[in-house]
Design a protein around this motif. Sequence first.
Motif, mmCIF file in Angstrom:
data_model
loop_
_atom_site.group_PDB
_atom_site.id
_atom_site.type_symbol
_atom_site.label_atom_id
_atom_site.label_comp_id
_atom_site.label_asym_id
_atom_site.label_seq_id
_atom_site.Cartn_x
_atom_site.Cartn_y
_atom_site.Cartn_z
ATOM 1 N N MET A 1 1.484 -61.539 6.550
ATOM 2 C CA MET A 1 2.466 -62.320 5.826
ATOM 3 C C MET A 1 1.908 -63.736 5.683
ATOM 4 O O MET A 1 1.481 -64.346 6.656
ATOM 5 C CB MET A 1 3.787 -62.328 6.614
ATOM 6 C CG MET A 1 4.807 -63.218 6.004
ATOM 7 S SD MET A 1 6.407 -63.356 6.867
ATOM 8 C CE MET A 1 6.813 -61.743 7.403
ATOM 9 N N PRO A 2 1.971 -64.279 4.494
ATOM 10 C CA PRO A 2 1.474 -65.643 4.284
ATOM 11 C C PRO A 2 2.336 -66.664 5.034
ATOM 12 O O PRO A 2 3.527 -66.459 5.267
ATOM 13 C CB PRO A 2 1.588 -65.862 2.774
ATOM 14 C CG PRO A 2 1.844 -64.528 2.184
ATOM 15 C CD PRO A 2 2.361 -63.638 3.265
ATOM 16 N N THR B 1 5.552 -67.959 3.269
ATOM 17 C CA THR B 1 6.651 -66.994 3.296
ATOM 18 C C THR B 1 7.335 -67.013 4.655
ATOM 19 O O THR B 1 8.576 -67.010 4.751
ATOM 20 C CB THR B 1 6.134 -65.573 2.980
ATOM 21 O OG1 THR B 1 5.450 -65.592 1.734
ATOM 22 C CG2 THR B 1 7.270 -64.579 2.926
ATOM 23 N N ALA B 2 6.549 -67.054 5.712
ATOM 24 C CA ALA B 2 7.112 -67.097 7.061
ATOM 25 C C ALA B 2 7.923 -68.367 7.277
ATOM 26 O O ALA B 2 9.023 -68.337 7.841
ATOM 27 C CB ALA B 2 5.997 -66.998 8.099
#
Length: 141
Positions: free
Chosen positions: A1-2, A5-6
């Motif tokens: 997950m980038p 995004t997190a």
Amino acid sequence: MPLTTALLMVGALLLVTVVIGLVWRAGDGRRRRAAGRLDVNRLGLEPGRATLVLFSTETCARCPQVRRMLHDVLAERDAIDVHDVDLTRRADLAAENRILSTPTTLLVDAQARVVARFVGVPRRDDIIGALDELPALQETA
């Protein structure tokens, strides 16, 4: 997950948590609709008197504050009683009276009807306002 995004997900979760907390806090201690009757004999109340019934537990951190405030109101109003019910010792009364959290304060009129319910720490003015609405207390004032 980038990473972006997190971070967006964590930020959204934090925002939702803050909003829920603010809504919860705004409703804490507010007067709620109440209905039903209390069994004055099971609670040890004096029949025929308006009573503020505080449901508390030994581990309740906010209950002593509410208890002091209710007794201060009692000192000003001789037409009411204050009764403390320790649910630590009387857990059966919690389900019977639909008490889901402590402190919970019920205003019971002289006919044992529940007139008002306060969940959390009630505001002193809200308690006094509810007492002022009781017909029996208006006659003695």
